[in-house]
Write a protein that holds these residues in place. Sequence first.
Motif, PDB file in Angstrom:
ATOM      1  N   SER A 183       0.819  -1.214   0.000  1.00  0.00           N
ATOM      2  CA  SER A 183       0.000   0.000   0.000  1.00  0.00           C
ATOM      3  C   SER A 183       0.852   1.263   0.000  1.00  0.00           C
ATOM      4  O   SER A 183       0.345   2.362   0.211  1.00  0.00           O
ATOM      5  CB  SER A 183      -0.974  -0.011   1.175  1.00  0.00           C
ATOM      6  OG  SER A 183      -0.327  -0.304   2.371  1.00  0.00           O
ATOM      7  N   GLY A 184       2.151   1.130  -0.256  1.00  0.00           N
ATOM      8  CA  GLY A 184       3.035   2.282  -0.401  1.00  0.00           C
ATOM      9  C   GLY A 184       3.435   2.940   0.904  1.00  0.00           C
ATOM     10  O   GLY A 184       3.782   4.099   0.921  1.00  0.00           O
ATOM     11  N   ARG A 185       3.414   2.188   2.018  1.00  0.00           N
ATOM     12  CA  ARG A 185       3.739   2.769   3.325  1.00  0.00           C
ATOM     13  C   ARG A 185       5.036   2.219   3.887  1.00  0.00           C
ATOM     14  O   ARG A 185       5.365   1.061   3.706  1.00  0.00           O
ATOM     15  CB  ARG A 185       2.629   2.463   4.321  1.00  0.00           C
ATOM     16  CG  ARG A 185       1.399   3.260   4.094  1.00  0.00           C
ATOM     17  CD  ARG A 185       0.452   3.128   5.270  1.00  0.00           C
ATOM     18  NE  ARG A 185      -0.882   3.414   4.807  1.00  0.00           N
ATOM     19  CZ  ARG A 185      -1.844   2.516   4.674  1.00  0.00           C
ATOM     20  NH1 ARG A 185      -1.649   1.277   5.017  1.00  0.00           N
ATOM     21  NH2 ARG A 185      -3.016   2.878   4.221  1.00  0.00           N
ATOM     22  N   ALA A 186       5.733   3.082   4.607  1.00  0.00           N
ATOM     23  CA  ALA A 186       6.925   2.704   5.375  1.00  0.00           C
ATOM     24  C   ALA A 186       6.832   3.425   6.711  1.00  0.00           C
ATOM     25  O   ALA A 186       6.366   4.553   6.776  1.00  0.00           O
ATOM     26  CB  ALA A 186       8.195   3.104   4.639  1.00  0.00           C
ATOM     27  N   THR A 187       7.262   2.767   7.781  1.00  0.00           N
ATOM     28  CA  THR A 187       7.180   3.348   9.117  1.00  0.00           C
ATOM     29  C   THR A 187       8.561   3.402   9.741  1.00  0.00           C
ATOM     30  O   THR A 187       9.328   2.452   9.647  1.00  0.00           O
ATOM     31  CB  THR A 187       6.245   2.512  10.009  1.00  0.00           C
ATOM     32  OG1 THR A 187       4.966   2.421   9.368  1.00  0.00           O
ATOM     33  CG2 THR A 187       6.060   3.143  11.374  1.00  0.00           C
ATOM     34  N   PHE A 188       8.870   4.521  10.365  1.00  0.00           N
ATOM     35  CA  PHE A 188      10.152   4.731  11.024  1.00  0.00           C
ATOM     36  C   PHE A 188       9.947   5.133  12.473  1.00  0.00           C
ATOM     37  O   PHE A 188       8.938   5.749  12.812  1.00  0.00           O
ATOM     38  CB  PHE A 188      10.924   5.878  10.346  1.00  0.00           C
ATOM     39  CG  PHE A 188      11.395   5.580   8.968  1.00  0.00           C
ATOM     40  CD1 PHE A 188      12.643   5.010   8.756  1.00  0.00           C
ATOM     41  CD2 PHE A 188      10.613   5.878   7.872  1.00  0.00           C
ATOM     42  CE1 PHE A 188      13.086   4.748   7.487  1.00  0.00           C
ATOM     43  CE2 PHE A 188      11.047   5.626   6.592  1.00  0.00           C
ATOM     44  CZ  PHE A 188      12.293   5.048   6.400  1.00  0.00           C
TER      45      PHE A 188
END
Length: 113
Positions: free
Chosen positions: A67-72
Amino acid sequence: MATKRFAASLAALFLMGTALCTAASAATVTVTVKLPSGAPAKHAFVRMYTMAGYTVVSQETETTDASGRATFKVRPGACLKAEYGNDGSGRPMSIGHECPKPFGKTLTINLSP
């Protein structure tokens, strides 16, 4: 007496651990990367970096999900840069970058034509 102190210490440790877990889960920034068509950028590279002058001090890279997400995890003063595919020379094409101030909010980086 010793049992009461132990129970109080155990309760304090539990509360502190819960507070740390809550703080850690709240200390994230989610990046959503979209293509010009509005579709999510699957497998885009998102880099979080911090600078000291002109030198990159630290860098972390995540790949976006379907879904085009990245979490930092939050890094105060960090900037985010997204790259996708290649520019014809084998290098990734830069999508955009942001240096968000209010961490903990969703940041959207759109590919510019």
